[in-house]
Design a protein around this motif. Structure first.
Motif, PDB file in Angstrom:
ATOM      1  N   LEU A 131       9.272   7.704  -3.464  1.00 57.59           N
ATOM      2  CA  LEU A 131       8.147   7.585  -4.395  1.00 57.59           C
ATOM      3  C   LEU A 131       6.919   8.178  -3.735  1.00 57.59           C
ATOM      4  O   LEU A 131       6.611   7.851  -2.583  1.00 57.59           O
ATOM      5  N   ARG A 132       6.197   9.044  -4.424  1.00 60.50           N
ATOM      6  CA  ARG A 132       4.957   9.621  -3.906  1.00 60.50           C
ATOM      7  C   ARG A 132       3.798   8.909  -4.582  1.00 60.50           C
ATOM      8  O   ARG A 132       3.732   8.814  -5.803  1.00 60.50           O
ATOM      9  N   VAL A 133       2.892   8.376  -3.773  1.00 65.95           N
ATOM     10  CA  VAL A 133       1.717   7.669  -4.274  1.00 65.95           C
ATOM     11  C   VAL A 133       0.494   8.485  -3.896  1.00 65.95           C
ATOM     12  O   VAL A 133       0.295   8.817  -2.729  1.00 65.95           O
ATOM     13  N   VAL A 134      -0.333   8.834  -4.891  1.00 65.61           N
ATOM     14  CA  VAL A 134      -1.526   9.647  -4.677  1.00 65.61           C
ATOM     15  C   VAL A 134      -2.730   8.902  -5.227  1.00 65.61           C
ATOM     16  O   VAL A 134      -2.669   8.325  -6.311  1.00 65.61           O
ATOM     17  N   GLY A 135      -3.829   8.902  -4.471  1.00 64.68           N
ATOM     18  CA  GLY A 135      -5.057   8.260  -4.916  1.00 64.68           C
ATOM     19  C   GLY A 135      -6.264   9.013  -4.412  1.00 64.68           C
ATOM     20  O   GLY A 135      -6.163   9.860  -3.522  1.00 64.68           O
ATOM     21  N   LYS A 136      -7.446   8.702  -4.965  1.00 59.47           N
ATOM     22  CA  LYS A 136      -8.666   9.388  -4.541  1.00 59.47           C
ATOM     23  C   LYS A 136      -9.204   8.834  -3.234  1.00 59.47           C
ATOM     24  O   LYS A 136      -9.785   9.553  -2.448  1.00 59.47           O
ATOM     25  N   LYS A 137      -9.014   7.527  -3.027  1.00 56.13           N
ATOM     26  CA  LYS A 137      -9.568   6.895  -1.834  1.00 56.13           C
ATOM     27  C   LYS A 137      -8.451   6.332  -0.962  1.00 56.13           C
ATOM     28  O   LYS A 137      -7.442   5.838  -1.454  1.00 56.13           O
ATOM     29  N   ARG A 138      -8.692   6.377   0.332  1.00 51.70           N
ATOM     30  CA  ARG A 138      -7.744   5.837   1.306  1.00 51.70           C
ATOM     31  C   ARG A 138      -7.574   4.322   1.122  1.00 51.70           C
ATOM     32  O   ARG A 138      -6.481   3.794   1.271  1.00 51.70           O
ATOM     33  N   ASP A 139      -8.658   3.634   0.773  1.00 53.63           N
ATOM     34  CA  ASP A 139      -8.612   2.184   0.569  1.00 53.63           C
ATOM     35  C   ASP A 139      -7.669   1.803  -0.565  1.00 53.63           C
ATOM     36  O   ASP A 139      -6.953   0.799  -0.484  1.00 53.63           O
ATOM     37  N   ASP A 140      -7.657   2.614  -1.648  1.00 53.78           N
ATOM     38  CA  ASP A 140      -6.749   2.345  -2.762  1.00 53.78           C
ATOM     39  C   ASP A 140      -5.295   2.438  -2.308  1.00 53.78           C
ATOM     40  O   ASP A 140      -4.450   1.634  -2.710  1.00 53.78           O
ATOM     41  N   LEU A 141      -5.006   3.422  -1.459  1.00 56.03           N
ATOM     42  CA  LEU A 141      -3.645   3.585  -0.953  1.00 56.03           C
ATOM     43  C   LEU A 141      -3.252   2.417  -0.057  1.00 56.03           C
ATOM     44  O   LEU A 141      -2.124   1.921  -0.126  1.00 56.03           O
ATOM     45  N   GLN A 142      -4.185   1.963   0.776  1.00 58.85           N
ATOM     46  CA  GLN A 142      -3.891   0.836   1.655  1.00 58.85           C
ATOM     47  C   GLN A 142      -3.663  -0.440   0.858  1.00 58.85           C
ATOM     48  O   GLN A 142      -2.806  -1.255   1.206  1.00 58.85           O
ATOM     49  N   GLN A 143      -4.422  -0.620  -0.221  1.00 52.63           N
ATOM     50  CA  GLN A 143      -4.202  -1.775  -1.093  1.00 52.63           C
ATOM     51  C   GLN A 143      -2.829  -1.684  -1.761  1.00 52.63           C
ATOM     52  O   GLN A 143      -2.137  -2.702  -1.919  1.00 52.63           O
ATOM     53  N   THR A 144      -2.431  -0.473  -2.137  1.00 48.81           N
ATOM     54  CA  THR A 144      -1.117  -0.286  -2.756  1.00 48.81           C
ATOM     55  C   THR A 144      -0.001  -0.595  -1.772  1.00 48.81           C
ATOM     56  O   THR A 144       0.999  -1.220  -2.134  1.00 48.81           O
ATOM     57  N   ILE A 145      -0.165  -0.172  -0.514  1.00 52.20           N
ATOM     58  CA  ILE A 145       0.837  -0.481   0.519  1.00 52.20           C
ATOM     59  C   ILE A 145       0.985  -1.992   0.657  1.00 52.20           C
ATOM     60  O   ILE A 145       2.101  -2.523   0.671  1.00 52.20           O
ATOM     61  N   GLN A 146      -0.137  -2.696   0.739  1.00 53.97           N
ATOM     62  CA  GLN A 146      -0.087  -4.158   0.868  1.00 53.97           C
ATOM     63  C   GLN A 146       0.536  -4.791  -0.367  1.00 53.97           C
ATOM     64  O   GLN A 146       1.317  -5.744  -0.267  1.00 53.97           O
ATOM     65  N   PHE A 147       0.223  -4.257  -1.560  1.00 53.84           N
ATOM     66  CA  PHE A 147       0.781  -4.774  -2.808  1.00 53.84           C
ATOM     67  C   PHE A 147       2.308  -4.631  -2.817  1.00 53.84           C
ATOM     68  O   PHE A 147       3.021  -5.573  -3.175  1.00 53.84           O
ATOM     69  N   VAL A 148       2.807  -3.473  -2.398  1.00 51.31           N
ATOM     70  CA  VAL A 148       4.261  -3.241  -2.382  1.00 51.31           C
ATOM     71  C   VAL A 148       4.931  -4.142  -1.347  1.00 51.31           C
ATOM     72  O   VAL A 148       6.015  -4.669  -1.584  1.00 51.31           O
ATOM     73  N   LYS A 149       4.282  -4.352  -0.201  1.00 49.28           N
ATOM     74  CA  LYS A 149       4.833  -5.266   0.810  1.00 49.28           C
ATOM     75  C   LYS A 149       4.935  -6.683   0.262  1.00 49.28           C
ATOM     76  O   LYS A 149       5.889  -7.404   0.548  1.00 49.28           O
TER      77      LYS A 149
END
Length: 161
Positions: A128-146
């Protein structure tokens, strides 16, 4: 734009090492004395052959412990049906899951979209490729998936700014 990949991989070299350790332990253990129990690995499959159901369960425990020491989580293993062999002996095939299957990928995408985070998720084969405008959004997504508590372990790779 920052992005990362969600993957589910198992290092087959580590699986082979764990299987060699299991075989070494079986030859040394007293309860396996005179037993014809074996474990072997071929093409992402682990084949377990044991004298009876009790020895098969003991071999499962030894295998899980050795795989865990090597960084392979129990969710990576898919235990197939136990088949009877000659006499009391039994055999079983254990598949090592590699890659995210379609149903799990769809479930992850659905959960991420339901969380209303500001990222785009696309399915690319077994990743799965996850793309976002901000690095913080991606880090929140990583934590959400965990925090989703998926039955198959996932890793986060290829993080790019």
């Amino acid at each position: 734009m920052p992005s990362f990949d969600i993957v589910s991989e198992a290092d087959m070299a580590e699986v082979d090492n764990a299987i060699q350790n299991v075989m070494r332990e079986i030859t040394v253990r007293y309860d396996f004395k005179g037993s014809k129990s074996t474990v072997e690995s071929t093409d992402g499959q682990i084949k377990v052959f044991a004298d009876d159901d009790l020895k098969l369960k003991q071999m499962h425990e030894i295998l899980r412990g050795n795989l865990h020491k090597r960084g392979i989580e129990p969710g990576q293993l898919d235990y197939q049906k136990v088949e009877p062999a000659a006499g009391q002996s039994v055999r079983q095939t254990i598949l090592v899951k590699d890659g995210i299957d379609k149903e799990m990928a769809k479930k992850i995408v659905k959960e991420i979209k339901a969380s209303k985070s500001k990222v785009q998720v696309s399915i690319q084969g077994d990743t799965l490729r996850v793309v976002g405008k901000k690095r913080d959004d991606l880090q929140q997504t990583i934590q959400f998936v965990k925090d989703l508590g998926l039955e198959q372990p996932v890793q986060f790779k290829n993080f790019r700014d």
